[in-house]
Design a protein around this motif. Structure first.
Motif, short mmCIF file in Angstrom:
data_model
loop_
_atom_site.label_atom_id
_atom_site.label_comp_id
_atom_site.label_asym_id
_atom_site.label_seq_id
_atom_site.Cartn_x
_atom_site.Cartn_y
_atom_site.Cartn_z
N MET A 138 31.97 -30.83 100.86
CA MET A 138 30.61 -30.93 101.35
C MET A 138 30.07 -32.28 100.87
SD MET A 138 27.28 -28.43 100.79
CE MET A 138 27.90 -27.63 99.38
N GLY A 139 29.41 -32.98 101.76
CA GLY A 139 28.84 -34.28 101.42
C GLY A 139 27.56 -34.12 100.60
N ILE A 140 27.12 -35.22 100.04
CA ILE A 140 25.95 -35.21 99.17
C ILE A 140 24.68 -34.85 99.95
CG2 ILE A 140 25.51 -37.68 99.37
CD1 ILE A 140 25.06 -35.64 96.18
N ILE A 141 24.58 -35.31 101.20
CA ILE A 141 23.40 -34.99 102.00
C ILE A 141 23.35 -33.49 102.29
CG2 ILE A 141 22.22 -35.42 104.20
CD1 ILE A 141 22.20 -37.82 102.29
N ALA A 142 24.49 -32.92 102.64
CA ALA A 142 24.55 -31.47 102.89
C ALA A 142 24.23 -30.69 101.62
CB ALA A 142 25.91 -31.08 103.43
N PHE A 143 24.70 -31.18 100.47
CA PHE A 143 24.42 -30.53 99.19
C PHE A 143 22.92 -30.54 98.89
CE2 PHE A 143 24.32 -30.85 94.44
CZ PHE A 143 24.69 -29.54 94.19
N ILE A 144 22.26 -31.65 99.17
CA ILE A 144 20.82 -31.75 98.94
C ILE A 144 20.07 -30.81 99.88
CG2 ILE A 144 18.83 -33.30 99.13
CD1 ILE A 144 20.72 -35.54 98.14
N ILE A 145 20.48 -30.77 101.14
CA ILE A 145 19.80 -29.90 102.11
C ILE A 145 19.99 -28.43 101.75
CG2 ILE A 145 19.82 -29.15 104.53
CD1 ILE A 145 20.43 -32.11 105.24
N VAL A 146 21.22 -28.04 101.42
CA VAL A 146 21.48 -26.65 101.02
C VAL A 146 20.71 -26.32 99.75
CG1 VAL A 146 23.28 -25.08 100.16
CG2 VAL A 146 23.70 -26.47 102.18
N GLY A 147 20.64 -27.26 98.80
CA GLY A 147 19.88 -27.05 97.58
C GLY A 147 18.41 -26.84 97.86
N PHE A 148 17.86 -27.63 98.76
CA PHE A 148 16.45 -27.49 99.11
C PHE A 148 16.18 -26.13 99.75
CE2 PHE A 148 12.96 -28.16 102.21
CZ PHE A 148 11.94 -28.35 101.29
N ILE A 149 17.03 -25.73 100.68
CA ILE A 149 16.85 -24.44 101.35
C ILE A 149 17.01 -23.29 100.36
CG2 ILE A 149 17.84 -22.90 103.10
CD1 ILE A 149 18.46 -25.48 104.72
N ALA A 150 18.00 -23.37 99.49
CA ALA A 150 18.21 -22.32 98.49
C ALA A 150 17.02 -22.24 97.54
CB ALA A 150 19.50 -22.57 97.71
N GLY A 151 16.48 -23.39 97.15
CA GLY A 151 15.30 -23.41 96.27
C GLY A 151 14.08 -22.80 96.94
N LEU A 152 13.88 -23.11 98.22
CA LEU A 152 12.75 -22.53 98.95
C LEU A 152 12.88 -21.01 99.06
CD1 LEU A 152 12.12 -25.01 101.89
CD2 LEU A 152 10.65 -24.56 99.93
N ILE A 153 14.08 -20.55 99.38
CA ILE A 153 14.29 -19.10 99.52
C ILE A 153 14.11 -18.41 98.18
CG2 ILE A 153 16.01 -17.33 100.07
CD1 ILE A 153 17.11 -19.27 102.20
N ALA A 154 14.62 -19.00 97.11
CA ALA A 154 14.47 -18.40 95.77
C ALA A 154 13.01 -18.31 95.38
CB ALA A 154 15.25 -19.21 94.74
N ARG A 155 12.24 -19.36 95.66
CA ARG A 155 10.81 -19.33 95.34
C ARG A 155 10.07 -18.32 96.19
NH1 ARG A 155 8.13 -24.91 95.36
NH2 ARG A 155 6.39 -23.58 94.82
N ALA A 156 10.51 -18.10 97.42
CA ALA A 156 9.86 -17.12 98.30
C ALA A 156 10.19 -15.69 97.88
CB ALA A 156 10.29 -17.35 99.75
N ILE A 157 11.38 -15.47 97.34
CA ILE A 157 11.80 -14.12 96.94
C ILE A 157 11.10 -13.68 95.66
CG2 ILE A 157 13.76 -12.78 96.07
CD1 ILE A 157 15.49 -14.22 98.13
N LEU A 158 11.01 -14.58 94.69
CA LEU A 158 10.41 -14.21 93.41
C LEU A 158 8.89 -14.19 93.51
CD1 LEU A 158 12.49 -16.05 90.69
CD2 LEU A 158 12.40 -13.63 91.18
N PRO A 159 8.28 -13.12 93.01
CA PRO A 159 6.81 -13.07 93.04
C PRO A 159 6.21 -14.00 91.98
CG PRO A 159 7.68 -11.15 91.91
CD PRO A 159 8.86 -11.92 92.44
N GLY A 160 4.96 -14.30 92.17
CA GLY A 160 4.26 -15.14 91.19
C GLY A 160 4.14 -16.57 91.68
N LYS A 161 3.44 -17.35 90.88
CA LYS A 161 3.19 -18.74 91.24
C LYS A 161 4.17 -19.64 90.49
CE LYS A 161 -0.24 -22.33 91.12
NZ LYS A 161 -1.24 -22.89 90.26
#
Length: 88
Positions: free
Chosen positions: A1-24
């Motif tokens: 996986m290239g670095i750009i794909a790694f950054i994009i997957v990381g961003f999406i995974a971070g957004l989903i993780a923040r959406a799943i966990l309650p709280g601010k």
């Protein structure tokens, strides 16, 4: 996986993780991306322990799920450390 794909997957995974966990979680886009990238590495390493093919850095659906799980774990750790720092 290239670095750009790694950054994009990381961003999406971070957004989903923040959406799943309650709280601010007061994080910007860069912190969310770093959270997802670290979670992706953590999830990929844990997932490779259960994989028989030995391919660590390939883009697969199971890898995306483990990236989100890893990001959730990292977010929980960051939240626990942040609470201790505030109360101490």
């Amino acid at each position: 996986m290239g670095i750009i794909a790694f950054i994009i997957v990381g961003f999406i995974a971070g957004l989903i993780a923040r959406a799943i966990l309650p709280g601010k979680q007061s994080m910007g886009l860069m912190a969310t991306t770093l959270l997802g990238m670290v979670g992706s590495l953590l999830g990929g390493l844990v997932g490779s322990l259960f994989s028989r093919d030995g391919r660590l850095f390939e883009l697969r659906p199971a890898g995306l799920i483990m990236s989100v799980v890893g990001a959730i774990v990292v977010l929980l750790i960051v939240g626990a450390v942040g609470r201790r720092r505030v109360h101490a």
